[in-house]
Design an enzyme around this catalytic site. Structure first.
Site, PDB file in Angstrom:
ATOM      1  CB  SER A   1      -0.727   0.029   1.237  1.00 20.84           C
ATOM      2  OG  SER A   1       0.127   0.095   2.164  1.00 20.84           O
TER       3      SER A   1
ATOM      4  CG  ASP B   1      -4.019  -2.556  -1.575  1.00 24.27           C
ATOM      5  OD1 ASP B   1      -5.044  -2.736  -2.257  1.00 24.27           O
ATOM      6  OD2 ASP B   1      -3.765  -2.599  -0.453  1.00 24.27           O
TER       7      ASP B   1
ATOM      8  CG  ASP C   1      -8.925   3.648  -4.067  1.00 25.69           C
ATOM      9  OD1 ASP C   1     -10.241   4.281  -4.460  1.00 25.69           O
ATOM     10  OD2 ASP C   1      -8.946   3.369  -2.940  1.00 25.69           O
TER      11      ASP C   1
ATOM     12  CD  GLU D   1     -12.359   1.195  -4.297  1.00 24.92           C
ATOM     13  OE1 GLU D   1     -11.115   0.954  -4.206  1.00 24.92           O
ATOM     14  OE2 GLU D   1     -13.155   1.726  -3.433  1.00 24.92           O
TER      15      GLU D   1
ATOM     16  CG  HIS E   1     -10.233  -3.811  -2.216  1.00 18.56           C
ATOM     17  ND1 HIS E   1      -9.110  -3.089  -1.788  1.00 18.56           N
ATOM     18  CD2 HIS E   1     -10.344  -4.123  -3.467  1.00 18.56           C
ATOM     19  CE1 HIS E   1      -8.466  -3.074  -2.855  1.00 18.56           C
ATOM     20  NE2 HIS E   1      -9.036  -3.679  -4.067  1.00 18.56           N
TER      21      HIS E   1
ATOM     22  CB  SER F   1      -9.384  -9.504   6.973  1.00 19.90           C
ATOM     23  OG  SER F   1      -8.172  -9.521   6.455  1.00 19.90           O
TER      24      SER F   1
ATOM     25  CB  THR G   1      -7.373  -7.246   8.826  1.00 16.35           C
ATOM     26  OG1 THR G   1      -7.759  -5.572   8.480  1.00 16.35           O
ATOM     27  CG2 THR G   1      -7.831  -6.982  10.197  1.00 16.35           C
TER      28      THR G   1
HETATM   29  P1  13P Z   1      -8.833  -6.349   5.049  1.00 15.31           P
HETATM   30  O1  13P Z   1      -8.763  -5.197   6.077  1.00 15.31           O
HETATM   31  O2  13P Z   1     -10.222  -6.934   5.376  1.00 15.31           O
HETATM   32  O3  13P Z   1      -7.780  -7.160   5.305  1.00 15.31           O
HETATM   33  O4  13P Z   1      -8.743  -5.828   3.655  1.00 15.31           O
HETATM   34  C1  13P Z   1      -7.662  -5.429   2.920  1.00 15.31           C
HETATM   35  C2  13P Z   1      -7.665  -4.867   2.032  1.00 15.31           C
HETATM   36  O5  13P Z   1      -8.744  -4.676   1.027  1.00 15.31           O
HETATM   37  C3  13P Z   1      -6.333  -4.398   1.340  1.00 15.31           C
HETATM   38  O6  13P Z   1      -6.706  -3.558  -0.098  1.00 15.31           O
HETATM   39  O1  G3H Z   2      -6.778  -1.472   2.311  1.00 14.58           O
HETATM   40  C1  G3H Z   2      -5.701  -1.197   3.013  1.00 14.58           C
HETATM   41  C2  G3H Z   2      -4.818  -1.955   3.404  1.00 14.58           C
HETATM   42  O2  G3H Z   2      -5.160  -2.959   4.304  1.00 14.58           O
HETATM   43  C3  G3H Z   2      -3.613  -1.440   3.527  1.00 14.58           C
HETATM   44  O3  G3H Z   2      -3.477  -0.587   4.922  1.00 14.58           O
HETATM   45  O4  G3H Z   2      -2.791   1.788   4.195  1.00 14.58           O
HETATM   46  O5  G3H Z   2      -2.554   0.952   6.717  1.00 14.58           O
HETATM   47  O6  G3H Z   2      -1.359   0.085   4.717  1.00 14.58           O
HETATM   48  P1  G3H Z   2      -2.425   0.625   5.047  1.00 14.58           P
HETATM   49 ZN    ZN Z   3      -8.622  -2.519  -0.117  1.00  9.98          ZN
END
Ligand code: 13P
Ligand code: G3H
Ligand code: ZN
Length: 307
Positions: A49, A81, A104, A134, A210, A213, A256
């Site tokens: 990310s 991401d 995004d 997205e 997305h 988790s 997550t």
């Molecule tokens: P979770 O927070 O459910 O793991 O989703 C992660 C995600 O969508 C990263 O882009």
């Molecule tokens: O969708 C988001 C991911 O969980 C990334 O999270 O921006 O805290 O790295 P982050």
């Molecule tokens: Zn996401």
């Protein structure tokens, strides 16, 4: 080996399974994801990310991923991401490190999202990089105040189809009721499967889920037993995930669950072995727990044995 997102997702579509996309922020998370892919003989998407890049550096993370991908026999996609910053996404594309990026633009107006996604797609395709875009907004990053607000932000099937045609993106993240983070649902988990079915019928490119988790009970129990306050955390059940895959989801994003497993492993070890100060020993159980979580997710998605 490194490969392309459209290639592994088209194979997933033919085989009716989905490929997990796991967020990595450091060496240990990467080791767990790669070990799981190897053990499950699964294709895998490793993603960073903007936050991960701010934490560890794009080149630093990318070199780790490239070396790891070279060493394993399974297909690995390296993906950016939630790229919200246009310049950062452009930098990732031009760097030569990423085989795929997400732009995004979900918080922008529809028109602006189309315009900027088109620009990113043109640039990315010139560099042989694929683009996930997205449409709709997935809560957690862009939290909603009311239920009406939430429904209005879920993906509209007709608009999704028009967006995919107009932008020529390679994969599309859709909002069907999931949420980022550990607190996805207050009561029953409520994914809008009817909407997902309509989107899948209208959109020709692979769909991305997305916020997928699961907050596995065994991991949550370790976390809470060792002092982490997450008792009301709730994720997407394996049953719901399988249903989403059966309806056409081909890429499933998970961050997550890795965070929870990392946390569980460290908390338990430090409590039980207070005399240890070597980080390599402290982090080992965390890597093992994350590997288990990723393996389990690959089996749920049906990507095991497909790599
Ligand atoms: P979770 O927070 O459910 O793991 O989703 C992660 C995600 O969508 C990263 O882009
Ligand atoms: O969708 C988001 C991911 O969980 C990334 O999270 O921006 O805290 O790295 P982050
Ligand atoms: Zn996401």
């Amino acid at each position: 080996m490194l490969t392309s997102l459209p290639l592994i997702l088209s194979k997933a579509a033919r085989g009716h399974y989905a490929v997990g996309a796991f967020n990595i922020n450091n060496l240990e998370t990467l080791q767990a994801v790669i070990a799981a892919a190897e053990l499950e003989r699964s294709p895998v998407i490793v993603q960073t990310s903007e936050g991960a890049i701010a934490y560890a550096g794009m080149e630093e993370l990318a070199s780790l991923v490239h070396i790891a991908a070279k060493k394993i026999r399974r297909p690995v996609v390296f993906h950016l991401d939630h790229g919200k910053n246009f310049n950062l996404v452009a930098r990732a594309i031009k760097s030569g490190w990423y085989t795929s990026v997400m732009f995004d633009g979900s918080s922008l107006s529809y028109k602006e999202n189309v315009r900027l996604t088109q620009k990113i797609v043109a640039l990315a395709h010139r560099h042989k990089v694929s683009v996930e875009a997205e449409i709709g907004a997935i809560a957690g990053i862009e939290d909603f105040v009311t239920v009406e607000d939430r429904d209005a932000n879920l993906t509209n099937p007709k608009q999704a189809a028009a967006f995919a045609r107009a932008t020529k993106c390679d994969a599309l993240a859709v909002a069907v009721g999931t949420k980022h983070g550990a607190y996805k649902f207050k009561g029953e988990s409520a994914l809008d499967f009817g909407r997902l079915k309509e989107i899948a019928e209208a959109v020709r490119i692979p769909l991305v889920l997305h916020g997928a988790s699961g907050v596995p009970t065994n991991i949550k129990n370790i976390c809470t037993a060792y002092g982490c306050e997450i008792s009301s955390a709730k994720g997407v059940s394996d049953t719901a995930l399988r249903k989403a895959v059966s309806l056409g989801i081909r890429k499933v994003n998970v961050d997550t669950d890795l965070r929870l497993a990392f946390d569980a492993g460290i908390r338990k070890f430090l409590k039980e072995r207070p005399e240890v100060i070597d980080p390599r020993e402290i982090l080992k159980p965390a890597i093992e727990l994350m590997t288990k979580v990723v393996r389990q997710k690959m089996r749920t998605l049906g990507s095991n044995g497909k790599g």
